[in-house]
Write an enzyme that holds these catalytic residues in place. Structure first.
Site, PDB file in Angstrom:
ATOM      1  N   CYS A   1      35.438  42.386  36.003  1.00  0.00           N
ATOM      2  CA  CYS A   1      34.734  43.266  35.044  1.00  0.00           C
ATOM      3  C   CYS A   1      33.226  43.153  35.234  1.00  0.00           C
ATOM      4  CB  CYS A   1      35.096  42.896  33.606  1.00  0.00           C
ATOM      5  SG  CYS A   1      36.836  43.109  33.194  1.00  0.00           S
TER       6      CYS A   1
ATOM      7  N   CYS B   1      36.058  38.087  32.204  1.00  0.00           N
ATOM      8  CA  CYS B   1      36.696  38.727  33.361  1.00  0.00           C
ATOM      9  C   CYS B   1      35.701  38.890  34.515  1.00  0.00           C
ATOM     10  CB  CYS B   1      37.253  40.082  32.918  1.00  0.00           C
ATOM     11  SG  CYS B   1      37.785  41.165  34.246  1.00  0.00           S
TER      12      CYS B   1
END
Length: 172
Positions: free
Chosen positions: A100, A97
């Protein structure tokens, strides 16, 4: 470390005939010589809790503030998050991600800035899907805030540090 310095000071002022025991990570270590203290502290570099006993009397029971983001998973969730007496921030993330990875340094900064006031954890949703499902995590990154074992707030997406700081301030 402050605890290490204190312990060395106590050790030098205590006779070698005294029973000196310190307990860390659930393991007890009896110090019987000056050389043993050096070996012991090589092992203590990452300790977070210390209990010091001299002649079976508790002299010191201290915890150091953890100033980095720790990993939590399905099996450690209840103990580390729900059982915490300190407010908790949990970053739900995954290695693939991009957002993230963008928010990770911000979470690291918050862990350092609020050390001792809040615990910061990260949970990899790929490795711990049960907890992510239990809390309805459908988008990552998602940051959840807990106080006294209860979910209090959430932030979804890669947000500015100020947004997360505001939430932290609300719960400490």
């Amino acid at each position: 470390m402050a605890l290490e310095s204190l312990f060395k000071s106590i050790h030098t002022k205590t006779s070698l005939s005294s029973s000196i025991v310190f307990i860390f990570k659930g393991k007890a270590c009896l110090l019987t010589s000056k050389s043993r203290i050096q070996e012991s502290f090589a092992e203590l570099n990452s300790f977070t809790s210390l209990v010091l006993l001299i002649e079976n009397h508790v002299l010191l029971h201290a915890r150091e503030a953890v100033n980095e983001v720790q990993v939590v998973n399905d099996s450690s969730w209840d103990e580390l998050v729900i059982g915490s007496e300190t407010p908790v921030l949990v970053d739900f993330w995954a290695p693939w991600c991009g957002p993230c990875r963008m928010i990770a340094p911000i979470i690291d900064e918050l862990a350092k800035e609020y050390a001792g006031k809040i615990k910061c954890y990260k949970l990899n949703t790929d490795e711990s899907p049960n907890t992510a499902t239990k809390y309805g995590i459908r988008s990552i990154p998602t940051v959840l805030f807990f106080k006294n074992g209860e979910r209090k707030d959430s932030v979804i997406g890669a947000v500015p540090k100020a947004t997360l700081s505001e939430k932290v301030e609300k719960y400490i």
